[in-house]
Every structure is written in structure tokens, then in C-alpha cells.
Design an enzyme around this catalytic site. Structure first.
Site, PDB file in Angstrom:
ATOM      1  N   LYS A  85       0.849  -1.200   0.000  1.00  0.00           N
ATOM      2  CA  LYS A  85       0.000   0.000   0.000  1.00  0.00           C
ATOM      3  C   LYS A  85       0.879   1.242   0.000  1.00  0.00           C
ATOM      4  CE  LYS A  85      -3.775   2.230   2.541  1.00  0.00           C
ATOM      5  NZ  LYS A  85      -4.889   2.035   3.476  1.00  0.00           N
TER       6      LYS A  85
ATOM      7  N   ASP B  11     -13.614   4.530   9.759  1.00  0.00           N
ATOM      8  CA  ASP B  11     -13.959   4.397   8.343  1.00  0.00           C
ATOM      9  C   ASP B  11     -14.389   2.948   8.117  1.00  0.00           C
ATOM     10  OD1 ASP B  11     -14.333   5.256   5.773  1.00  0.00           O
ATOM     11  OD2 ASP B  11     -12.224   5.189   5.198  1.00  0.00           O
TER      12      ASP B  11
END
Ligand code: ADP
Ligand code: MG
Length: 465
Positions: free
Chosen positions: A121, A226
Site C-alpha cells: 500500500k 472508516d
């Protein structure tokens, strides 16, 4: 963003040396003066300008001559630095296809020497809204260090630290493998984001599992912030894995209740809509069932026995400090207040498009620098943190040299050396800003009286490339 790693194989030691010099200069300069780059890189045989041109050609740098002649790293340049470091460390050897793109990240597959596929990532904090945030927030205005390099790096460090700590406490998260700059390497989850799943064998079990995670997180002192169908992965056996942690906050955060309720609401809303939970559970009496779903199961923040600070030790062990947490929270807060779900671009995987891995066979000699490299990375981190804690560091604020700072940091016991270095730094700053922009005058700035420890230390740090 496309990540063509091909060029990585053809870049020379000098290329990486200069790229690293730009990175160092960016601690205190949005655009790093060319003279300063040359000075930090101190290539043995000169030729910084040629190298800069090559890096520019590969889009690893951006050239800016609006105020003075200078360069800054592009995302690609920063990606290359992180990838090269991790390849040198032996973490992976090849980069494959892109498997995800979020508002704030790009995710790729990478392969290790034995063929294991991992996920990489690359954080892109500030890609979308940094400018907006910058204008909104006073504290960002005068702090050059709050640039995307710093923020993306913090986000990666935070994600890595949280992933590791959560894993140690038995949460279903990817295995955190390594982290460098804005890049996190983790295990690849074989599954799909929940948003792509149209049917589940046991939606109620999955639903309970997911809510259970939210509650258990709070018991451990944390809120995901989130937690939605984009950040929950599910495999064919309907095993759940949660991902994406840079925005997590503590249960002691002033908006904790709101964030917690919002996470819970996201889950309820999604399951109601996608799996029509209430009517399926009780087809004859969907209204009652929905009421039960709303009132009976819904976890209440106030009911949870929260143990804040529970994970602090683990987080600190990964190098993520309180100050880091504060810094990134200030930035991310704005973002998560603005949007509940952001990931419209996540679902970008084209199943048919399987690209071969680009193998990254790098110069073997570079392996030698591995330990040094790790050391210098840690050092970078240390310096960066301290750098940012010093609002009133006059020299640093007025275009001070990062490398000088580092040396000062290391040698503060030697006042003579510090004095000399400060003098040298002032000279360099003056040179870099004194309108002496002629690139051919590079040698003017070389230390005639033998290389100082200033240069030799930078060289030591750069010799990894
Ligand atoms: P962002 O912060 O940009 O939303 P995420 O961590 O949510 O980034 O990742 C974006 C997407 O990439 C995810 O929705 C998922 O599809 C994919 N992804 C992320 N991490 C992994 C992983 N470890 N294994 C497999 N896919 C992943
Ligand atoms: Mg996400």
C-alpha cells in the site's frame, strides 16, 4: 496512478543518490534548490545536472524554476525510493498488478523471492484535499513540514503500527510485514471488499461478527472511523478481515461517540440495504424485525467497557509516537468529517487483466548497504519528528539544511563541530539563496579544504545506494 517500475532496474547508484538528496532537501524546502541538491549528493565525479535530467525524464522529479531553480520529488520518485529500500532489505523482489486505488492510496501486489504474493500500500495523503485543508487550517500554514511526504509517511507508519498491534490482540487484520516511507507491506487478503459481495450464505453471522469487531475495538480503546463495506474484506468462507487504519482514533477522542455511532450506522445501513436483513430474518413481520435490529442489537458507546491506552505500548514499539498520532489526527480529522465513505474508486480491479510481475533485479552490491540503510531510515524518522517539533528553529525554518540538522543531532556533544557545521550550513544556505544559480558553478560549493565530516556523513548515509 500508474507505477512503471521498469526504470528502477536501469537507475544507477548516482541516480538514487541524487533522488535521496532531493528527498532530504524536501524536509525544509517545497522546491529544493539545485545547488543544495548538488551539495547534499556530492557525487564523486560531479554530474548532478545530468543525473537530474535523467530523473526528470523518468518523471521521478518535478522541475520548478518559478522562484529559483529547483526540484521536488514526484509520487513516483518517492515510490521508487521506498520500493528500492524494501527490495534491498529482501522484503520482496517483484511488483505486480494494481489491486486497489483509494482516495488516499494505491495498492499493488508484490512477490517475494519464494513466490509469496503480498500487498503493497502506497499512501498518498494529501493527494486530493491537502490544498483545501491547508487553506483551512492555521497550523499548517507556516509549517512546511506538513507536506505530502511527511503526511503520507506518517499515515503509513500509523497503519503499520496499528496493524501489528491489532494482529497481536487477535483482530482479523492483514499481517503487517514491513514499512518504509509511505509504503506498507502486508499479507494479501484472498477475498473481496464487502461492497463487491452480492450474496452471503450467513449474512446474520457476518453482520454479528462485524459488529463484534467494532465493539471489541472500542474495548481496546479504539474506533476505526472508516468502518464500512469498502474496508471490510470477506473471503469465500465468509471470513471477515478489516483493513485501512490510518484514520483510527482513541475512544478518548472528543468526537469518539460520533465516530463510533457512525461506524455502527454504516454497518446497519449496508446490511439492511444489501442483504435486506430484516425481511429475510423474519419475512412475516419485517417491521418488528427491523425494530429489533435497530434497538436490540445496536451497540451503545456508553455501554462499552473501554480500556483506553491499552494498545499504547504496542504502538510505541512500532515507532509511532503520541506526537505522530496528534499530527496525523489534526490532518485526517478534517477529511473524515467531510466524508463518510470515500472509496468510490476502490472497485477498480479488472479480473481479466493479469499483468506479469515486474521483477526487480537490482545491483547485488547494494545489498551490502542493507543495515546502514535501515539505520538511516530510522534516523530519518527521528530527525523528521524532531524537526517538526521545533517551531522556532530559525535556521531550519529559513531554509536550513536537513543534513546539517542530522549531524547536529548526532554530534551535539561536540560543540566545536556543531559550531563548524552551523557555519557551513549558513554558508550553504547563503549560496543556495544568493542567486548563484549557474549549474556549471557546482564546484564552487565543494569544500576545498578537504571533505568535512558533514559531507562524509551524508556520504555514508547515501552510500547505500
Ligand atoms: P484506502 O485508504 O485508499 O481506502 P485501503 O487500505 O482501503 O486504501 O485499500 C483499498 C483497496 O485495496 C481495498 O478496498 C481492497 O480492495 C484493496 N486492498 C487493500 N489492502 C489489501 C490487502 N491486504 N489484500 C487485498 N486487497 C487489499
Ligand atoms: Mg479504504
Amino acid at each position: 496512478m500508474k507505477l512503471d517500475v521498469n526504470a528502477l532496474r536501469y537507475l544507477s547508484k548516482d541516480d538514487f543518490r541524487v533522488l535521496t538528496a532531493v528527498e532530504m532537501g524536501m524536509r525544509n524546502h517545497e522546491i529544493v534548490p539545485t545547488e543544495l541538491i548538488d551539495r547534499i549528493a556530492s557525487l564523486k565525479h560531479g554530474g548532478t545536472y545530468k543525473v537530474l535530467k535523467n530523473l526528470l525524464k523518468h518523471k521521478l522529479l518535478h522541475h520548478d524554476a518559478s522562484k529559483y531553480d529547483g526540484f521536488r520529488l514526484t509520487y513516483l520518485g518517492y515510490d521508487f525510493l521506498a520500493i528500492k529500500t524494501l527490495v534491498n532489505r529482501g522484503v520482496f523482489t517483484a511488483v505486480g498488478r494494481q489491486i486497489g486505488v483509494g482516495k488516499e492510496s494505491d495498492i499493488f501486489e508484490v512477490a517475494t523471492e519464494d513466490g509469496t504474493v503480498l500487498a503493497m500500500k502506497l499512501h498518498r495523503l494529501g493527494r486530493v484535499s491537502f490544498r483545501a485543508v491547508k487553506s483551512k487550517r492555521d497550523y499548517l500554514k507556516h509549517r512546511r513540514s506538513y507536506n505530502w511526504l511527511y503526511l503520507s509517511r506518517l499515515a503509513a507508519l500509523k497503519e503499520f503500527a496499528f496493524m501489528k498491534a491489532l494482529e497481536e490482540h487477535g483482530f482479523p487484520v492483514p499481517n503487517a510485514v514491513d514499512c518504509n516511507r509511505h509504503c506498507v507491506i502486508m499479507s494479501l487478503i484472498q477475498g473481496y471488499p464487502l461492497v463487491q459481495v452480492k450474496q452471503l450464505q450467513n449474512p446474520d453471522t457476518v453482520f454479528e461478527t462485524i459488529l463484534g469487531i467494532v465493539v471489541r475495538l472500542a474495548e481496546h480503546g479504539l474506533i476505526h472511523c472508516d468502518f464500512n463495506e469498502f474496508n471490510i474484506m470477506i473471503n469465500d468462507d465468509e471470513k471477515v478481515t478489516m483493513i485501512d487504519f490510518p484514520q483510527m482514533v482513541s475512544v478518548s477522542h472528543r468526537n469518539a461517540q460520533m465516530y463510533f455511532d457512525r461506524d455502527v450506522e454504516c454497518i446497519f445501513k449496508f446490511f439492511r440495504k444489501r442483504f435486506n436483513m430484516s425481511s429475510e430474518e423474519n419475512p412475516d413481520d419485517s417491521d418488528d424485525s427491523e425494530a429489533e435490529l435497530e434497538d436490540g442489537v445496536r451497540p451503545e458507546f456508553s455501554d462499552i467497557k473501554k480500556n483506553s491506552g491499552f494498545l499504547d505500548k504496542e504502538l510505541a514499539a512500532s515507532g509511532f509516537t503520541r506526537k505522530d498520532q496528534d499530527d496525523i489526527e489534526k490532518f485526517i480529522e478534517v477529511e473524515i468529517e467531510d466524508s463518510v465513505t470515500d472509496d468510490e474508486g476502490n472497485d477498480n480491479m479488472d479480473e481479466t487483466e493479469v499483468k506479469h510481475f515486474e521483477s526487480l533485479q537490482l545491483d547485488e552490491k547494494e545489498e551490502d548497504g542493507k543495515n546502514e540503510d535501515e539505520k538511516s531510515t530510522k534516523n530519518d524518522r527521528k530527525v523528521e519528528t524532531e524537526d517538526n517539533s521545533e517551531d522556532d528553529n530559525q535556521v531550519a525554518d529559513e531554509h536550513g539544511l536537513e543534513d546539517g540538522e542530522q549531524i547536529e543531532d548526532e554530534d551535539e556533544d561536540d560543540p566545536e563541530l556543531v559550531k563548524r557545521l552551523n557555519k557551513q550550513r549558513r554558508r550553504a544556505v547563503k549560496a543556495a539563496h544568493g542567486g548563484r544559480r549557474n549549474l556549471t558553478s557546482r564546484n564552487t560549493y565543494k569544500d576545498k579544504g578537504g571533505r568535512s565530516s558533514h559531507n562524509s556523513k551524508i556520504q555514508k548515509q547515501l552510500s547505500n545506494w
